[in-house]
Design a protein around this motif. Structure first.
Motif, short mmCIF file in Angstrom:
data_model
loop_
_atom_site.label_atom_id
_atom_site.label_comp_id
_atom_site.label_asym_id
_atom_site.label_seq_id
_atom_site.Cartn_x
_atom_site.Cartn_y
_atom_site.Cartn_z
N PHE A 423 14.11 -28.84 -25.10
CA PHE A 423 13.45 -28.75 -26.46
C PHE A 423 12.83 -27.38 -26.85
CE2 PHE A 423 8.78 -28.46 -27.97
CZ PHE A 423 9.07 -29.10 -28.89
N ASP A 424 13.00 -27.25 -28.01
CA ASP A 424 12.88 -26.08 -28.99
C ASP A 424 13.93 -24.92 -28.59
OD1 ASP A 424 11.99 -24.56 -30.95
OD2 ASP A 424 9.98 -24.12 -30.08
N SER A 425 14.89 -25.38 -28.21
CA SER A 425 15.95 -24.25 -27.87
C SER A 425 17.10 -24.28 -28.85
CB SER A 425 16.95 -24.68 -26.30
OG SER A 425 18.05 -23.88 -26.16
N PRO A 426 17.15 -22.83 -29.41
CA PRO A 426 18.11 -22.50 -30.56
C PRO A 426 19.38 -22.67 -30.25
CG PRO A 426 16.20 -20.87 -30.22
CD PRO A 426 16.06 -21.64 -29.00
N GLU A 427 19.80 -22.40 -28.84
CA GLU A 427 21.17 -22.41 -28.53
C GLU A 427 21.89 -23.86 -28.57
OE1 GLU A 427 18.74 -21.34 -26.82
OE2 GLU A 427 19.07 -18.87 -26.71
N THR A 428 21.16 -24.80 -28.43
CA THR A 428 21.69 -26.05 -28.69
C THR A 428 21.47 -26.90 -29.38
OG1 THR A 428 20.06 -27.11 -26.89
CG2 THR A 428 22.12 -26.30 -25.93
N ALA A 429 20.23 -26.76 -30.40
CA ALA A 429 19.54 -27.41 -31.45
C ALA A 429 20.74 -27.47 -32.52
CB ALA A 429 18.49 -26.69 -31.81
N ASP A 430 20.54 -28.71 -33.29
CA ASP A 430 21.28 -29.07 -34.43
C ASP A 430 20.39 -29.12 -35.79
OD1 ASP A 430 20.41 -31.28 -33.97
OD2 ASP A 430 22.58 -32.22 -33.82
N LEU A 431 19.21 -28.98 -35.77
CA LEU A 431 18.14 -29.22 -36.73
C LEU A 431 16.72 -28.32 -36.26
CD1 LEU A 431 17.57 -30.86 -39.06
CD2 LEU A 431 16.16 -32.50 -37.63
N LYS A 432 16.27 -27.97 -37.67
CA LYS A 432 14.95 -27.17 -37.33
C LYS A 432 13.81 -27.72 -38.33
CE LYS A 432 16.77 -23.16 -38.59
NZ LYS A 432 17.06 -21.56 -38.82
N PHE A 433 12.80 -27.88 -37.84
CA PHE A 433 11.54 -28.25 -38.73
C PHE A 433 10.79 -26.87 -38.73
CE2 PHE A 433 12.62 -32.59 -36.99
CZ PHE A 433 12.34 -33.30 -37.81
N VAL A 435 7.02 -25.77 -39.90
CA VAL A 435 5.76 -26.18 -40.25
C VAL A 435 5.06 -24.90 -40.19
CG1 VAL A 435 3.99 -27.46 -39.18
CG2 VAL A 435 6.22 -28.13 -38.76
N ASP A 436 4.13 -24.73 -41.26
CA ASP A 436 3.22 -23.41 -41.24
C ASP A 436 4.02 -22.30 -41.18
OD1 ASP A 436 1.26 -25.15 -41.57
OD2 ASP A 436 0.56 -25.09 -39.23
N GLY A 437 5.12 -22.37 -41.73
CA GLY A 437 6.18 -21.11 -41.48
C GLY A 437 6.83 -20.88 -40.34
N LYS A 438 6.60 -21.57 -39.37
CA LYS A 438 7.18 -21.58 -37.91
C LYS A 438 8.16 -22.58 -37.69
CE LYS A 438 2.72 -19.95 -36.14
NZ LYS A 438 1.62 -20.25 -34.93
N CYS A 439 9.32 -22.40 -36.85
CA CYS A 439 10.36 -23.15 -36.73
C CYS A 439 10.41 -23.88 -35.44
CB CYS A 439 11.77 -22.63 -36.88
SG CYS A 439 12.03 -22.27 -38.54
N ILE A 440 10.65 -25.14 -35.40
CA ILE A 440 10.69 -25.90 -34.15
C ILE A 440 12.23 -26.56 -33.87
CG2 ILE A 440 9.83 -27.74 -32.60
CD1 ILE A 440 7.37 -27.56 -34.63
N HIS A 441 13.20 -26.16 -33.01
CA HIS A 441 14.62 -26.42 -32.77
C HIS A 441 14.37 -27.70 -32.09
CE1 HIS A 441 14.43 -22.20 -33.42
NE2 HIS A 441 15.22 -21.99 -34.14
N VAL A 442 15.19 -28.58 -32.83
CA VAL A 442 15.46 -29.95 -32.07
C VAL A 442 16.90 -30.52 -32.20
CG1 VAL A 442 13.12 -30.51 -32.37
CG2 VAL A 442 14.81 -31.06 -34.06
N HIS A 443 17.01 -31.65 -31.84
CA HIS A 443 18.54 -32.47 -31.60
C HIS A 443 18.38 -33.70 -32.40
CE1 HIS A 443 17.96 -29.63 -28.23
NE2 HIS A 443 19.22 -29.49 -28.40
N LYS A 444 18.91 -33.95 -33.40
CA LYS A 444 18.97 -35.23 -34.23
C LYS A 444 19.09 -36.35 -33.30
CE LYS A 444 20.28 -33.84 -38.98
NZ LYS A 444 21.31 -33.90 -40.01
N ALA A 445 20.28 -36.30 -32.43
CA ALA A 445 20.37 -37.44 -31.61
C ALA A 445 19.15 -37.80 -30.64
CB ALA A 445 21.63 -37.07 -30.71
N VAL A 446 18.43 -36.66 -30.18
CA VAL A 446 17.33 -37.13 -29.60
C VAL A 446 16.33 -37.83 -30.20
CG1 VAL A 446 15.53 -36.04 -28.04
CG2 VAL A 446 17.99 -35.53 -27.77
N LEU A 447 16.22 -37.40 -31.28
CA LEU A 447 15.12 -37.97 -32.29
C LEU A 447 15.28 -39.10 -32.69
CD1 LEU A 447 14.07 -34.76 -34.40
CD2 LEU A 447 13.48 -35.38 -32.37
#
Length: 590
Positions: A423-433, A435-447
């Motif tokens: 979770f919130d790992s830039p190395e494996t994420a393929d999407l960012k949210f 929010v309030d100028g801060k990024c959260i790294h996620v994976h589309k497949a998981v979502l």
């Protein structure tokens, strides 16, 4: 104190434990002179429905901390879902697997393993009586005898039976589990509790039944005659709905749905908390707790601990080993507040086989006191443990379990643990949210797998499906990050005030499980300062159970709540509706 039938006690002839097999010897008594209960606090009493005697959520604890379980292989340990270690020397164990199969092993005193014989065994033997049924509650006595209730309300008993504590109308030893009928109509049982040689059951409709040894009135029948089968406990409990039960060695306690506590039986050390040391043959209300709403009550050998809905901890009874946590060894005939300087308490632990006490705070700190490996710890001592169960595994004498324990294993990285790690790992994420100028790294497949909202979003016709960064403006960063983290971990870690925002999100995204978790967080974190704010949020987000809980808390603590800013800042229509509803509940009666 309410009028109840009592029997005075002659110090020269105390109410003694039964003949063999004897329970552990009681501590030396130091009986202070009787004094009246402390003055009750001024508050309304309409306790939340969540009032209970023991919290049974799954505990992240290693069952092999109990020496008996070192006999099991790694493969066998991995199958254990619930377990209980019991017996006068903690030499017996019963466990239930993930397949709902029951096994027992150990010394087998009085046939307490339920294996059909009196032979000891170091190899677990299967108990066939469950037949796939799930276990809801289990308790044990000092004989030992064992009571077990299934999730569908069936009651089974086996083991020592010299005092009819198995409830089958005989005194014949029970080598195998046999069903026990709670008549009339064979009522369904949801919780069981055992004293030394007596038994108590709580039915689904809130009635309390007791049977077995009754030398001190622990059956609550109004006499000291042994009771061969389940008998309804009435007296002061008549017409009340009990939500929990607990037993000391020769005493019994019940918690009712309005937060009141009732006790009966042996009281030589003040373990009934009624301000004197006279035995009680029928239930008596603990008048000293008037105005407070108890959430959990547990009994030790001859002491009790009670937790209020505000996280305050009270103790009373015997204190020879410092088990009350008052800083000395003087008995208390009425409840006394302890750990007041600590943060909110969320769980307390004690068991009729020991003189040990434990508590867990809101932040997860675990304290222990009383008899701990032969030492008398008179003040709550902060440990490195993560559960109260660990205290009993490592420091109680005997090292029994204070409840039927549930456990999980983390000896290898599961899929859930791998997801948590990424979770919130830039190395494996393929999407960012963003929010309030801060990024959260996620994976589309998981979502897409975890959430219907995202499954719809990431379809080709949605513009978000083509974006690498999605802007979120409706929710705050802590709230949205907690939501995404929940999709990876199934957990939520937010203060109650932020949980309101997450409740809003869960409602918007139709995430019902997340909605329930938010309600739990809010319930555990409610206090007089935020209660009305939380009630407003519950109404706004259509959380009916939470609304009922917050409303009752506000009524229970009406004077303090009405003095907060939140109370007078709400919408006038809501304030009017609250006052009207509270009035109908009798909140403004003298």
């Amino acid at each position: 104190m309410e009028r109840c039938f009592s029997v005075g006690r002659d110090d020269s002839a105390p109410c003694s434990p039964p003949p063999p097999p004897p329970p552990p010897p009681p501590p030396p008594r130091v009986l202070p002179p009787p004094f009246p209960p402390s003055s009750p606090l001024s508050a309304l009493t309409a306790a939340p429905q969540e009032a209970r005697l023991s919290f049974v959520a799954g505990a992240m604890v290693d069952v092999s901390k109990w020496p008996l379980f070192s006999l099991l292989s790694t493969e066998e340990l991995a199958t254990v879902r619930q377990a209980c270690v019991f017996g006068n020397s903690a030499n017996e164990a019963i466990y239930i697997t993930h397949a709902n199969e029951a096994f027992a092993f150990g010394l087998n005193s009085s046939g307490c393993l339920g294996t059909g014989d009196s032979l000891s065994t170091i190899v677990p033997k299967k108990l066939d009586f469950l037949r796939g049924k799930k276990v809801a509650s289990l308790s044990y006595g000092s004989g030992p005898h064992v009571l077990l209730a299934t999730e569908d309300g069936q009651l089974f008993a086996w083991g020592h039976n010299s005092y009819s504590q198995l409830g089958n109308g005989t005194t014949n030893q029970g080598l195998s589990p046999l069903p026990v009928a709670i008549n009339p109509l064979n009522k369904k049982v949801k919780e069981v509790a055992c004293g030394s040689h007596h038994s108590v059951a709580l039915t689904l409709d809130g009635e309390v039944f007791a049977w077995g040894y009754n030398n001190c009135g622990q059956i609550g029948s109004g006499s000291t005659a042994n009771q061969p089968g389940p008998r309804k406990v009435t007296g002061c409990l008549q017409g009340k709905t009990a939500v929990g039960i607990t037993c000391g060695q020769t005493s019994s306690m019940a918690l009712v749905d309005n937060g009141e506590v009732y006790g009966w039986g042996y009281n030589g050390n003040g373990q009934l908390g009624i301000g004197n040391n006279g035995n009680q043959l029928t239930p008596c209300r603990l008048a000293a707790l008037q105005g407070m709403c108890m959430q959990q009550v547990v009994s030790g050998y001859s002491h009790c601990l009670a937790l209020t809905d505000e996280g305050l901890l009270y103790a009373w009874g015997a204190n020879t080993y410092g088990q009350l946590g008052t800083g000395n060894k003087s008995n208390h005939l009425s409840p006394v507040l302890i750990m007041a300087e600590k943060e909110r308490i969320v769980e307390v632990a004690a068991c009729h086989s020991t003189h040990t006490s434990a508590a867990k705070t809101q932040s997860g700190q675990v304290y222990m006191w009383g008899q701990c490996r032969g030492q008398s710890i008179v003040m709550p001592h902060l440990t490195h443990f993560t559960t109260t169960d660990d205290v009993f595994a490592c420091f109680a004498t005997p090292s029994v379990m204070w409840r039927l324990m549930s456990m999980e294993h983390d000896d290898f990285m599961t899929v859930a643990e791998a997801l948590r790690k990424e979770f919130d790992s830039p190395e494996t994420a393929d999407l960012k949210f963003s929010v309030d100028g801060k990024c959260i790294h996620v994976h589309k497949a998981v979502l897409k797998i975890r959430c219907e909202h995202f499954r719809s979003m990431f379809r080709s016709q949605w513009t978000e499906d083509q974006q690498d960064v999605i802007e979120i403006g409706q929710f705050s960063y802590p709230v949205y990050r907690s939501f995404l983290r929940f999709l990876y971990t199934d957990t939520v870690d937010l203060p109650p005030e932020d949980a309101i925002g997450l409740l809003d999100l869960a409602t918007s995204y139709c995430e019902n499980r997340l909605k329930r978790l938010c309600q739990q967080i809010i319930k555990r974190g409610i206090n007089v300062d935020n209660a009305f704010t939380l009630l407003s949020a519950a109404i706004q987000y259509d959380a009916e159970d939470l609304e009922v809980f917050c409303f009752r808390f506000c009524v229970n603590h009406l004077t303090q709540v009405t003095q907060t800013g939140a109370f007078w800042q709400v919408d006038g229509a809501m304030l009017k509706e609250f006052i009207s509803k509270a009035s109908r509940c009798g909140a403004f009666k003298n």
